[in-house]
Scaffold this motif. Sequence first.
Motif, PDB file in Angstrom:
ATOM      1  N   ALA A 219      -1.283  -5.196   1.695  1.00 43.99           N
ATOM      2  CA  ALA A 219      -0.314  -5.023   0.607  1.00 43.99           C
ATOM      3  C   ALA A 219       1.105  -5.169   1.141  1.00 43.99           C
ATOM      4  CB  ALA A 219      -0.496  -3.664  -0.067  1.00 43.99           C
ATOM      5  N   ASN A 220       1.690  -6.334   0.943  1.00 40.22           N
ATOM      6  CA  ASN A 220       3.077  -6.584   1.325  1.00 40.22           C
ATOM      7  C   ASN A 220       3.907  -6.558   0.046  1.00 40.22           C
ATOM      8  OD1 ASN A 220       5.401  -7.265   2.687  1.00 40.22           O
ATOM      9  ND2 ASN A 220       4.879  -9.430   2.937  1.00 40.22           N
ATOM     10  N   ILE A 221       4.253  -5.335  -0.361  1.00 45.60           N
ATOM     11  CA  ILE A 221       4.924  -5.121  -1.650  1.00 45.60           C
ATOM     12  C   ILE A 221       6.089  -4.165  -1.420  1.00 45.60           C
ATOM     13  CG2 ILE A 221       4.552  -4.438  -4.052  1.00 45.60           C
ATOM     14  CD1 ILE A 221       1.781  -5.020  -3.907  1.00 45.60           C
ATOM     15  N   ASN A 222       6.815  -3.818  -2.462  1.00 43.41           N
ATOM     16  CA  ASN A 222       7.967  -2.942  -2.272  1.00 43.41           C
ATOM     17  C   ASN A 222       7.566  -1.467  -2.242  1.00 43.41           C
ATOM     18  OD1 ASN A 222       8.311  -1.623  -4.979  1.00 43.41           O
ATOM     19  ND2 ASN A 222       8.566  -3.739  -5.657  1.00 43.41           N
ATOM     20  N   ARG A 223       8.490  -0.663  -1.812  1.00 43.55           N
ATOM     21  CA  ARG A 223       8.276   0.772  -1.587  1.00 43.55           C
ATOM     22  C   ARG A 223       7.721   1.482  -2.815  1.00 43.55           C
ATOM     23  NH1 ARG A 223      11.183   5.096  -3.198  1.00 43.55           N
ATOM     24  NH2 ARG A 223      11.224   6.978  -1.881  1.00 43.55           N
ATOM     25  N   ASN A 224       8.320   1.248  -3.976  1.00 42.93           N
ATOM     26  CA  ASN A 224       7.913   1.988  -5.172  1.00 42.93           C
ATOM     27  C   ASN A 224       6.476   1.697  -5.572  1.00 42.93           C
ATOM     28  OD1 ASN A 224      10.437   3.105  -5.277  1.00 42.93           O
ATOM     29  ND2 ASN A 224      11.221   1.725  -6.849  1.00 42.93           N
ATOM     30  N   VAL A 225       6.076   0.431  -5.486  1.00 42.62           N
ATOM     31  CA  VAL A 225       4.703   0.067  -5.817  1.00 42.62           C
ATOM     32  C   VAL A 225       3.740   0.709  -4.825  1.00 42.62           C
ATOM     33  CG1 VAL A 225       3.051  -1.817  -6.019  1.00 42.62           C
ATOM     34  CG2 VAL A 225       5.360  -2.061  -6.959  1.00 42.62           C
ATOM     35  N   LEU A 226       4.087   0.680  -3.539  1.00 44.52           N
ATOM     36  CA  LEU A 226       3.217   1.274  -2.526  1.00 44.52           C
ATOM     37  C   LEU A 226       3.040   2.771  -2.757  1.00 44.52           C
ATOM     38  CD1 LEU A 226       4.446  -0.557   0.697  1.00 44.52           C
ATOM     39  CD2 LEU A 226       2.261  -0.866  -0.469  1.00 44.52           C
ATOM     40  N   LEU A 227       4.122   3.465  -3.028  1.00 42.66           N
ATOM     41  CA  LEU A 227       4.020   4.913  -3.249  1.00 42.66           C
ATOM     42  C   LEU A 227       3.148   5.232  -4.458  1.00 42.66           C
ATOM     43  CD1 LEU A 227       7.679   6.075  -2.502  1.00 42.66           C
ATOM     44  CD2 LEU A 227       5.642   6.445  -1.096  1.00 42.66           C
ATOM     45  N   ARG A 228       3.187   4.376  -5.442  1.00 41.56           N
ATOM     46  CA  ARG A 228       2.380   4.583  -6.639  1.00 41.56           C
ATOM     47  C   ARG A 228       0.916   4.207  -6.419  1.00 41.56           C
ATOM     48  NH1 ARG A 228       5.250   1.732  -9.649  1.00 41.56           N
ATOM     49  NH2 ARG A 228       4.039  -0.202  -9.776  1.00 41.56           N
ATOM     50  N   GLU A 229       0.667   3.179  -5.607  1.00 42.30           N
ATOM     51  CA  GLU A 229      -0.680   2.597  -5.551  1.00 42.30           C
ATOM     52  C   GLU A 229      -1.477   2.918  -4.294  1.00 42.30           C
ATOM     53  OE1 GLU A 229      -0.443  -1.581  -6.401  1.00 42.30           O
ATOM     54  OE2 GLU A 229       0.192  -1.231  -8.489  1.00 42.30           O
ATOM     55  N   ILE A 230      -0.875   3.497  -3.259  1.00 44.43           N
ATOM     56  CA  ILE A 230      -1.629   3.798  -2.045  1.00 44.43           C
ATOM     57  C   ILE A 230      -2.874   4.641  -2.327  1.00 44.43           C
ATOM     58  CG2 ILE A 230      -1.537   5.250   0.039  1.00 44.43           C
ATOM     59  CD1 ILE A 230       1.089   3.881   0.748  1.00 44.43           C
ATOM     60  N   PRO A 231      -2.813   5.637  -3.202  1.00 38.92           N
ATOM     61  CA  PRO A 231      -4.058   6.378  -3.504  1.00 38.92           C
ATOM     62  C   PRO A 231      -5.149   5.468  -4.090  1.00 38.92           C
ATOM     63  CG  PRO A 231      -2.152   7.629  -4.227  1.00 38.92           C
ATOM     64  CD  PRO A 231      -1.637   6.270  -3.847  1.00 38.92           C
ATOM     65  N   ILE A 232      -4.750   4.462  -4.868  1.00 47.77           N
ATOM     66  CA  ILE A 232      -5.726   3.525  -5.437  1.00 47.77           C
ATOM     67  C   ILE A 232      -6.323   2.665  -4.325  1.00 47.77           C
ATOM     68  CG2 ILE A 232      -6.095   1.663  -7.101  1.00 47.77           C
ATOM     69  CD1 ILE A 232      -3.669   2.707  -8.647  1.00 47.77           C
ATOM     70  N   TYR A 233      -5.463   2.163  -3.433  1.00 48.76           N
ATOM     71  CA  TYR A 233      -5.968   1.366  -2.309  1.00 48.76           C
ATOM     72  C   TYR A 233      -6.973   2.175  -1.493  1.00 48.76           C
ATOM     73  CZ  TYR A 233      -1.522  -1.127  -3.211  1.00 48.76           C
ATOM     74  OH  TYR A 233      -0.465  -1.779  -3.788  1.00 48.76           O
ATOM     75  N   THR A 234      -6.656   3.456  -1.277  1.00 48.43           N
ATOM     76  CA  THR A 234      -7.542   4.310  -0.483  1.00 48.43           C
ATOM     77  C   THR A 234      -8.900   4.450  -1.149  1.00 48.43           C
ATOM     78  OG1 THR A 234      -5.603   5.539   0.299  1.00 48.43           O
ATOM     79  CG2 THR A 234      -7.759   6.557   0.648  1.00 48.43           C
ATOM     80  N   ASP A 235      -8.904   4.628  -2.457  1.00 50.02           N
ATOM     81  CA  ASP A 235     -10.179   4.734  -3.186  1.00 50.02           C
ATOM     82  C   ASP A 235     -10.996   3.449  -3.082  1.00 50.02           C
ATOM     83  OD1 ASP A 235      -9.611   7.314  -3.958  1.00 50.02           O
ATOM     84  OD2 ASP A 235      -8.848   6.752  -5.934  1.00 50.02           O
ATOM     85  N   LEU A 236     -10.306   2.321  -2.974  1.00 47.98           N
ATOM     86  CA  LEU A 236     -10.998   1.042  -2.884  1.00 47.98           C
ATOM     87  C   LEU A 236     -11.517   0.738  -1.484  1.00 47.98           C
ATOM     88  CD1 LEU A 236      -8.571  -1.152  -5.033  1.00 47.98           C
ATOM     89  CD2 LEU A 236     -10.899  -0.487  -5.648  1.00 47.98           C
ATOM     90  N   LEU A 237     -11.042   1.482  -0.482  1.00 44.31           N
ATOM     91  CA  LEU A 237     -11.449   1.236   0.893  1.00 44.31           C
ATOM     92  C   LEU A 237     -12.827   1.827   1.180  1.00 44.31           C
ATOM     93  CD1 LEU A 237      -8.270   1.886   3.095  1.00 44.31           C
ATOM     94  CD2 LEU A 237      -9.537  -0.260   2.891  1.00 44.31           C
ATOM     95  N   ALA A 238     -13.625   1.078   1.932  1.00 45.95           N
ATOM     96  CA  ALA A 238     -14.887   1.602   2.450  1.00 45.95           C
ATOM     97  C   ALA A 238     -14.576   2.624   3.543  1.00 45.95           C
ATOM     98  CB  ALA A 238     -15.726   0.460   3.018  1.00 45.95           C
ATOM     99  N   PRO A 239     -15.518   3.511   3.880  1.00 47.51           N
ATOM    100  CA  PRO A 239     -15.300   4.463   4.977  1.00 47.51           C
ATOM    101  C   PRO A 239     -14.879   3.736   6.255  1.00 47.51           C
ATOM    102  CG  PRO A 239     -17.290   5.024   3.780  1.00 47.51           C
ATOM    103  CD  PRO A 239     -16.835   3.704   3.228  1.00 47.51           C
ATOM    104  N   GLU A 240     -13.837   4.259   6.903  1.00 46.56           N
ATOM    105  CA  GLU A 240     -13.261   3.697   8.120  1.00 46.56           C
ATOM    106  C   GLU A 240     -12.587   2.347   7.890  1.00 46.56           C
ATOM    107  OE1 GLU A 240     -16.094   3.703  11.317  1.00 46.56           O
ATOM    108  OE2 GLU A 240     -16.440   5.850  11.188  1.00 46.56           O
ATOM    109  N   GLY A 241     -12.326   2.017   6.621  1.00 43.11           N
ATOM    110  CA  GLY A 241     -11.609   0.786   6.309  1.00 43.11           C
ATOM    111  C   GLY A 241     -10.135   0.898   6.645  1.00 43.11           C
TER     112      GLY A 241
END
Length: 284
Positions: A219-241
């Motif tokens: 995710a090469n995006i701006n700060r505000n989008v990252l702060l909003r979406e990092i929890p979503i990215y984490t949910d999409l990650l497999a264990p140890e991703g």
Amino acid sequence: MNYSELTLRLSPDYTEILMAELAEIGFDSFVETDEGLTAYIPESDFDETALQELIAKYSDQTAIAYEVISLEKRNWNAEWEREYEPIEVAGQVQVRASFHALDARFRYDIIINPKMSFGTGHHETTAMMLEQQLGLNFAGKKVLDVGSGTGILAILAAKMGAQDVLAFDIEEWAVENARENAELNDCPQITVFQGTIDDINPPTHLLDSTPTTFDIVLANINRNVLLREIPIYTDLLAPEGYLIVSGFYEHDAPDIEQKATESGLNMTRKMSNREWTSLAFQKL
């Protein structure tokens, strides 16, 4: 055809938003700068009233200064070819345009014809993302590229052995460009769609409605989008991703790291270049 050049000086957090808004009123090419954004529009399509209304829309959120000048008619392709030089990343990756010759010294050769989108590798954030990718094992992995632009990150993932790469962008022209570049680099494992992170689960762009998880999220995006979406990215990650992010200044890194830690991620690597930063995390 003569063009009008618009120079915007504004917070980097708003460059992507303004780029999208400017595209809606006819601007068709963009260059990110240290001060903000430069945008171009055919002179006959330029509507200063529409521009002023757009500036006013965001003036209470960020300070914006702008200047418009008229550019004489010129061969834009020739101008671009003179300015676009190949770049090298960590001695392993060369990013070049189709009119540059192949350099066999590099392990990974990436051809990018950027058209209107960003991500040629010339910006510090893109180059750092590519270097971060070199530190991971992509063989047989499922990868998500958030806000893919030219598709450069997805292409390196594919060239490093990723089995399945899903990329998306909100802009139609960016999606078209990423698809063209994926084909140009012979990367059939890349799928690009127009949409947002909310379209991943359920995956409305696919016939299969099975929830999707990924081994690596980029995710090469701006700060505000990252702060909003990092929890979503984490949910999409497999264990140890792994999650690799950039697109923000070094002084914003503590906020990004805190959000990632709160979401269950552990930072594994930090890179900085000319005040820009990239962070890599692993899911606990």
